[in-house]
Design a protein around this motif. Sequence first.
Motif, PDB file in Angstrom:
ATOM      1  N   ILE A  40       9.597   5.073 -10.131  1.00 23.65           N
ATOM      2  CA  ILE A  40       8.490   4.556  -9.313  1.00 23.65           C
ATOM      3  C   ILE A  40       7.167   5.203  -9.702  1.00 23.65           C
ATOM      4  CG2 ILE A  40       8.625   6.254  -7.435  1.00 23.65           C
ATOM      5  CD1 ILE A  40       8.173   3.926  -5.485  1.00 23.65           C
ATOM      6  N   GLY A  41       7.209   6.336 -10.391  1.00 19.20           N
ATOM      7  CA  GLY A  41       5.980   6.984 -10.831  1.00 19.20           C
ATOM      8  C   GLY A  41       5.212   6.140 -11.833  1.00 19.20           C
ATOM      9  N   ALA A  42       5.898   5.213 -12.492  1.00 20.55           N
ATOM     10  CA  ALA A  42       5.243   4.287 -13.425  1.00 20.55           C
ATOM     11  C   ALA A  42       5.383   2.857 -12.910  1.00 20.55           C
ATOM     12  CB  ALA A  42       5.858   4.420 -14.810  1.00 20.55           C
ATOM     13  N   LEU A  43       5.231   2.709 -11.600  1.00 17.32           N
ATOM     14  CA  LEU A  43       5.445   1.414 -10.952  1.00 17.32           C
ATOM     15  C   LEU A  43       4.529   0.336 -11.529  1.00 17.32           C
ATOM     16  CD1 LEU A  43       6.871  -0.091  -8.567  1.00 17.32           C
ATOM     17  CD2 LEU A  43       4.858   0.481  -7.190  1.00 17.32           C
TER      18      LEU A  43
ATOM     19  N   THR B 246       2.072   7.428  -6.644  1.00 21.25           N
ATOM     20  CA  THR B 246       1.091   8.394  -7.142  1.00 21.25           C
ATOM     21  C   THR B 246       1.389   9.829  -6.706  1.00 21.25           C
ATOM     22  OG1 THR B 246      -0.342   8.045  -5.210  1.00 21.25           O
ATOM     23  CG2 THR B 246      -0.710   6.616  -7.117  1.00 21.25           C
ATOM     24  N   LEU B 247       2.412  10.029  -5.877  1.00 24.67           N
ATOM     25  CA  LEU B 247       2.736  11.373  -5.408  1.00 24.67           C
ATOM     26  C   LEU B 247       3.271  12.232  -6.556  1.00 24.67           C
ATOM     27  CD1 LEU B 247       4.459  10.544  -2.000  1.00 24.67           C
ATOM     28  CD2 LEU B 247       2.088  11.259  -2.394  1.00 24.67           C
ATOM     29  N   ARG B 248       2.964  13.520  -6.493  1.00 25.05           N
ATOM     30  CA  ARG B 248       3.387  14.434  -7.559  1.00 25.05           C
ATOM     31  C   ARG B 248       4.906  14.478  -7.681  1.00 25.05           C
ATOM     32  NH1 ARG B 248       0.896  20.328  -7.316  1.00 25.05           N
ATOM     33  NH2 ARG B 248      -0.948  19.007  -7.617  1.00 25.05           N
TER      34      ARG B 248
ATOM     35  N   THR C  16       0.827  -1.208   0.000  1.00 23.10           N
ATOM     36  CA  THR C  16       0.000   0.000   0.000  1.00 23.10           C
ATOM     37  C   THR C  16       0.861   1.259   0.000  1.00 23.10           C
ATOM     38  OG1 THR C  16      -1.760  -1.159   1.198  1.00 23.10           O
ATOM     39  CG2 THR C  16      -1.809   1.245   1.231  1.00 23.10           C
ATOM     40  N   ARG C  17       1.910   1.275   0.820  1.00 30.01           N
ATOM     41  CA  ARG C  17       2.792   2.451   0.860  1.00 30.01           C
ATOM     42  C   ARG C  17       3.444   2.695  -0.503  1.00 30.01           C
ATOM     43  NH1 ARG C  17       5.017   0.205   5.997  1.00 30.01           N
ATOM     44  NH2 ARG C  17       3.822   1.109   7.709  1.00 30.01           N
ATOM     45  N   LEU C  18       3.928   1.616  -1.135  1.00 31.59           N
ATOM     46  CA  LEU C  18       4.584   1.787  -2.434  1.00 31.59           C
ATOM     47  C   LEU C  18       3.593   2.272  -3.485  1.00 31.59           C
ATOM     48  CD1 LEU C  18       6.953  -1.327  -2.517  1.00 31.59           C
ATOM     49  CD2 LEU C  18       7.578   1.067  -2.183  1.00 31.59           C
ATOM     50  N   LYS C  19       2.359   1.823  -3.408  1.00 32.84           N
ATOM     51  CA  LYS C  19       1.338   2.311  -4.337  1.00 32.84           C
ATOM     52  C   LYS C  19       1.097   3.809  -4.129  1.00 32.84           C
ATOM     53  CE  LYS C  19      -2.467   0.219  -4.929  1.00 32.84           C
ATOM     54  NZ  LYS C  19      -3.773  -0.401  -4.599  1.00 32.84           N
TER      55      LYS C  19
ATOM     56  N   PRO D  18      -5.935   3.838  -8.940  1.00 27.56           N
ATOM     57  CA  PRO D  18      -6.875   4.744  -9.614  1.00 27.56           C
ATOM     58  C   PRO D  18      -6.173   5.627 -10.646  1.00 27.56           C
ATOM     59  CG  PRO D  18      -7.276   4.710  -7.248  1.00 27.56           C
ATOM     60  CD  PRO D  18      -6.008   3.946  -7.480  1.00 27.56           C
ATOM     61  N   GLY D  19      -6.818   5.789 -11.804  1.00 31.15           N
ATOM     62  CA  GLY D  19      -6.252   6.625 -12.848  1.00 31.15           C
ATOM     63  C   GLY D  19      -5.272   5.898 -13.748  1.00 31.15           C
TER      64      GLY D  19
END
Length: 254
Positions: A55-58, A46-48, A39-42, A80-81
């Motif tokens: 990791i932004g495209a994990l 998603t953070l800006r 959950t934390r890695l997800k 989501p998204g």
Amino acid sequence: MSRRWNNVKGILGSLSLLLIDETHLLGDSRGSTLECVITRLKIISTLRETQNAPIGALRIVALSATLPNAKDVGNWLSTPGRPRCRVLNFGPEYRPVPLSISLKEFRSNTNMYLFDQSLQREVEGVIREFNPEQRSTLVFCSTRKSAQEVAKMLAEAGLASPSSAPYTGNNSELAQCIRSGVGFHHAGLTVADKNRVEELFCKGQIKIVCATVTLALGVNLPAALVVVLNYRYYNNGEYRQRSRNDLLQMVGRA
């Protein structure tokens, strides 16, 4: 590490693939830890501030042989998204060798401890019935002690061909069993002894290994016959029923 990710941005930010093996452990007593890490890695992905990092495209790949609710877990892993998680189910028809499961019932009026002891004496007959060709056999026992006792019993019964494979360890009981083509495997052995038993079994130099359930978790040792000595096990002063996942992990070695 994922809890204080600000201190390790360089390491976590470089992640682009999260591979989760034994995903069914989410339902285990320790599953909450695995769930928190995922959950934390997800969330981090998603953070800006992480969108320009790998990791932004994990990507997440979860594997399990005994997950009963794969679709539910797939929905949970979806972010989501982003594209929905794709769930692939491979049924028994994908097995190269069909799995046949037989249940033998033994009745006893004694307590569970004595009943467990009596089951040990039935193993020889079960192996002779289902594996007359003396092919590779795994016997899953309730305790370390019973794994050693059953191994010695089968070695004395001559159920496997004698082995000339060298053993240089210090466990005299294991050495004696190996000479008879039998081994035992549990957490009480040294790493070297466990590795040696696994190696000899994979090479066919010993035909029977008596083990605790830990051998079914994460160790790839396929066998022609798997015997589960008892669907109950002793833990914290009482006998408990093995979970569905544990039983499937054990029989899945066949």
